[in-house]
Design a protein around this motif. Sequence first.
Motif, PDB file in Angstrom:
ATOM      1  N   ARG A  25       0.864  -1.189   0.000  1.00 18.92           N
ATOM      2  CA  ARG A  25       0.000   0.000   0.000  1.00 18.92           C
ATOM      3  C   ARG A  25       0.889   1.222   0.000  1.00 18.92           C
ATOM      4  NH1 ARG A  25      -2.544  -3.556   3.483  1.00 18.92           N
ATOM      5  NH2 ARG A  25      -4.721  -3.986   2.988  1.00 18.92           N
ATOM      6  N   TYR A  26       0.664   2.117  -0.954  1.00 16.75           N
ATOM      7  CA  TYR A  26       1.370   3.403  -0.938  1.00 16.75           C
ATOM      8  C   TYR A  26       0.514   4.409  -0.174  1.00 16.75           C
ATOM      9  CZ  TYR A  26       4.384   1.638  -4.736  1.00 16.75           C
ATOM     10  OH  TYR A  26       5.271   0.921  -5.501  1.00 16.75           O
ATOM     11  N   ASN A  27       1.154   5.336   0.503  1.00 18.21           N
ATOM     12  CA  ASN A  27       0.455   6.363   1.309  1.00 18.21           C
ATOM     13  C   ASN A  27      -0.525   5.721   2.282  1.00 18.21           C
ATOM     14  OD1 ASN A  27       1.701   8.415  -0.247  1.00 18.21           O
ATOM     15  ND2 ASN A  27       0.150   8.100  -1.829  1.00 18.21           N
ATOM     16  N   LYS A  28      -0.008   4.743   2.988  1.00 16.68           N
ATOM     17  CA  LYS A  28      -0.859   3.947   3.869  1.00 16.68           C
ATOM     18  C   LYS A  28      -1.646   4.810   4.857  1.00 16.68           C
ATOM     19  CE  LYS A  28      -0.639  -0.245   6.470  1.00 16.68           C
ATOM     20  NZ  LYS A  28       0.068  -0.761   7.599  1.00 16.68           N
ATOM     21  N   GLY A  54       0.698  -7.028 -18.112  1.00 15.82           N
ATOM     22  CA  GLY A  54      -0.535  -6.492 -17.524  1.00 15.82           C
ATOM     23  C   GLY A  54      -0.649  -5.027 -17.850  1.00 15.82           C
ATOM     24  N   PRO A  55      -1.860  -4.479 -17.721  1.00 15.35           N
ATOM     25  CA  PRO A  55      -2.067  -3.081 -18.099  1.00 15.35           C
ATOM     26  C   PRO A  55      -1.280  -2.111 -17.224  1.00 15.35           C
ATOM     27  CG  PRO A  55      -4.067  -4.039 -17.139  1.00 15.35           C
ATOM     28  CD  PRO A  55      -3.076  -5.141 -17.266  1.00 15.35           C
ATOM     29  N   SER A  56      -1.076  -0.926 -17.751  1.00 15.65           N
ATOM     30  CA  SER A  56      -0.378   0.118 -17.006  1.00 15.65           C
ATOM     31  C   SER A  56      -1.053   0.342 -15.652  1.00 15.65           C
ATOM     32  CB  SER A  56      -0.412   1.402 -17.846  1.00 15.65           C
ATOM     33  OG  SER A  56       0.226   2.421 -17.147  1.00 15.65           O
ATOM     34  N   GLY A  57      -0.241   0.401 -14.605  1.00 16.41           N
ATOM     35  CA  GLY A  57      -0.767   0.676 -13.271  1.00 16.41           C
ATOM     36  C   GLY A  57      -1.217  -0.559 -12.506  1.00 16.41           C
ATOM     37  N   CYS A  58      -1.046  -1.751 -13.080  1.00 10.34           N
ATOM     38  CA  CYS A  58      -1.558  -2.962 -12.398  1.00 10.34           C
ATOM     39  C   CYS A  58      -0.613  -3.449 -11.302  1.00 10.34           C
ATOM     40  CB  CYS A  58      -1.847  -4.076 -13.399  1.00 10.34           C
ATOM     41  SG  CYS A  58      -0.360  -4.841 -14.080  1.00 10.34           S
ATOM     42  N   GLY A  59       0.614  -2.888 -11.229  1.00 11.39           N
ATOM     43  CA  GLY A  59       1.503  -3.250 -10.111  1.00 11.39           C
ATOM     44  C   GLY A  59       2.761  -4.008 -10.505  1.00 11.39           C
ATOM     45  N   LYS A  60       3.094  -4.017 -11.771  1.00  9.11           N
ATOM     46  CA  LYS A  60       4.252  -4.815 -12.228  1.00  9.11           C
ATOM     47  C   LYS A  60       5.563  -4.283 -11.651  1.00  9.11           C
ATOM     48  CE  LYS A  60       3.331  -3.864 -16.545  1.00  9.11           C
ATOM     49  NZ  LYS A  60       2.178  -2.951 -16.309  1.00  9.11           N
ATOM     50  N   THR A  61       5.775  -2.973 -11.784  1.00 10.40           N
ATOM     51  CA  THR A  61       7.017  -2.382 -11.265  1.00 10.40           C
ATOM     52  C   THR A  61       7.057  -2.509  -9.743  1.00 10.40           C
ATOM     53  OG1 THR A  61       7.195  -0.854 -13.105  1.00 10.40           O
ATOM     54  CG2 THR A  61       8.338  -0.217 -11.094  1.00 10.40           C
ATOM     55  N   THR A  62       5.903  -2.318  -9.118  1.00  9.58           N
ATOM     56  CA  THR A  62       5.843  -2.460  -7.662  1.00  9.58           C
ATOM     57  C   THR A  62       6.276  -3.867  -7.262  1.00  9.58           C
ATOM     58  OG1 THR A  62       4.013  -0.898  -7.608  1.00  9.58           O
ATOM     59  CG2 THR A  62       4.317  -2.254  -5.653  1.00  9.58           C
ATOM     60  N   LEU A  63       5.797  -4.863  -7.990  1.00  9.19           N
ATOM     61  CA  LEU A  63       6.162  -6.245  -7.672  1.00  9.19           C
ATOM     62  C   LEU A  63       7.669  -6.459  -7.840  1.00  9.19           C
ATOM     63  CD1 LEU A  63       5.462  -9.140  -6.929  1.00  9.19           C
ATOM     64  CD2 LEU A  63       4.790  -9.540  -9.317  1.00  9.19           C
TER      65      LEU A  63
HETATM   66  N1  ATP Z   1       5.555   5.788  -4.957  1.00  7.03           N
HETATM   67  C1  ATP Z   1       4.239   5.664  -5.184  1.00  7.03           C
HETATM   68  N2  ATP Z   1       3.356   6.346  -4.437  1.00  7.03           N
HETATM   69  C2  ATP Z   1       2.013   6.216  -4.613  1.00  7.03           C
HETATM   70  N3  ATP Z   1       1.463   5.434  -5.561  1.00  7.03           N
HETATM   71  C3  ATP Z   1       2.307   4.736  -6.342  1.00  7.03           C
HETATM   72  C4  ATP Z   1       3.723   4.823  -6.212  1.00  7.03           C
HETATM   73  N4  ATP Z   1       4.291   4.016  -7.137  1.00  7.03           N
HETATM   74  C5  ATP Z   1       3.284   3.463  -7.828  1.00  7.03           C
HETATM   75  N5  ATP Z   1       2.082   3.879  -7.355  1.00  7.03           N
HETATM   76  C6  ATP Z   1       0.746   3.448  -7.828  1.00  7.03           C
HETATM   77  O1  ATP Z   1       0.691   2.031  -7.691  1.00  7.03           O
HETATM   78  C7  ATP Z   1       0.028   1.441  -8.791  1.00  7.03           C
HETATM   79  C8  ATP Z   1       0.949   0.408  -9.457  1.00  7.03           C
HETATM   80  O2  ATP Z   1       2.039   1.096 -10.054  1.00  7.03           O
HETATM   81  P1  ATP Z   1       3.183   0.348 -10.860  1.00  7.03           P
HETATM   82  O3  ATP Z   1       4.220   1.343 -11.139  1.00  7.03           O
HETATM   83  O4  ATP Z   1       3.573  -0.859 -10.103  1.00  7.03           O
HETATM   84  O5  ATP Z   1       2.391  -0.068 -12.204  1.00  7.03           O
HETATM   85  P2  ATP Z   1       2.937  -0.801 -13.508  1.00  7.03           P
HETATM   86  O6  ATP Z   1       2.118  -2.034 -13.681  1.00  7.03           O
HETATM   87  O7  ATP Z   1       4.399  -0.953 -13.436  1.00  7.03           O
HETATM   88  O8  ATP Z   1       2.529   0.219 -14.668  1.00  7.03           O
HETATM   89  P3  ATP Z   1       3.293   0.619 -16.039  1.00  7.03           P
HETATM   90  O9  ATP Z   1       3.016  -0.504 -17.000  1.00  7.03           O
HETATM   91  O10 ATP Z   1       2.624   1.876 -16.439  1.00  7.03           O
HETATM   92  O11 ATP Z   1       4.739   0.790 -15.747  1.00  7.03           O
HETATM   93  C9  ATP Z   1      -0.362   2.583  -9.720  1.00  7.03           C
HETATM   94  O12 ATP Z   1      -1.708   2.901  -9.495  1.00  7.03           O
HETATM   95  C10 ATP Z   1       0.549   3.717  -9.301  1.00  7.03           C
HETATM   96  O13 ATP Z   1      -0.075   4.963  -9.500  1.00  7.03           O
END
Ligand code: ATP
Length: 250
Positions: A25-28, A54-63
């Motif tokens: 969770r970001y900004n918990k 997966g689509p943009s914003g689905c959480g790939k980079t976060t993972l």
């Molecule tokens: N540092 C952060 N603070 C708050 N929200 C964040 C932060 N980083 C990512 N998010 C949010 O978390 C969600 C997942 O982001 P993430 O970057 O993992 O997506 P992604 O699947 O890699 O997308 P893309 O294909 O566009 O790179 C998005 O809704 C994004 O706005």
Amino acid sequence: MKKPKNNEDSIPQKPILSISKLHKRYNKGKSNEVHALQGVELTVREGDMMAIMGPSGCGKTTLLNMIGHLDRRSSGEIIIDGVDTSTLSDGQMTAFRRDNIGFIFQLFNLFPFLTAVEDVETPLLLKGINSRLAREQAKMMLRELGMGDRLYHMPTELSGGQQQRVAVARALINQPAIILGDEPTGDLDSTTSSDIMNLFRRINNSNRQTFVLVTHNRWIAEKCDYIVHMIDGKIIRKEDNPSARMEKEQ
Ligand SMILES: Nc1ncnc2c1ncn2[C@@H]1O[C@H](COP(=O)(O)OP(=O)(O)OP(=O)(O)O)[C@@H](O)[C@H]1O
Ligand SMILES: [Mg+2]
């Protein structure tokens, strides 16, 4: 040291990465909280080459950031090569990451004041390897990536594709067990992307290093053994790609 090739005589693949109930969770607790990972379950076996789509914003980079421990998880378990990473101190985690994980990001973040060969040898020097040996290995890796005539160029003197190859060389030089790539062939043209994917495949084959690659590109994903599909912070499907595996076993 090179690890044995994955053939029928070799031991069954052991999990190199196990993730369970992973949440981020970001900004918990704030009104703009984003629940980016919502209970991810994932097992990657040693020597697997896995794509995440997966689509943009689905959480790939976060993972990927969680796997690479570049950022803290909110909850859940991550086990890398048998080590529950929550048990490591910050210092231990830094060393563990340096020795076991290689990163390739789309924004290549090369060191601005280092030449290509200096950049690539950095992980070896940090590990305490003799500087002459480190230089030789860095040169070899760059040559293998077709950069033999750009060894002493600064990042500003290299094209985007060349900078990316330096970043790839730096990620691979340590022979990390796991290589994480976020759009590793990013904006590169299709020939360079294909060269880089072939190199990954070769390394994956001969050294049994594990790759987890985020990509929007179906063609790149199809070079991998498995394709994991994410939506809304969850893995919804794991697609088997037997043709890539067969090619690898030949
Ligand atoms: N540092 C952060 N603070 C708050 N929200 C964040 C932060 N980083 C990512 N998010 C949010 O978390 C969600 C997942 O982001 P993430 O970057 O993992 O997506 P992604 O699947 O890699 O997308 P893309 O294909 O566009 O790179 C998005 O809704 C994004 O706005
Ligand atoms: Mg991303």
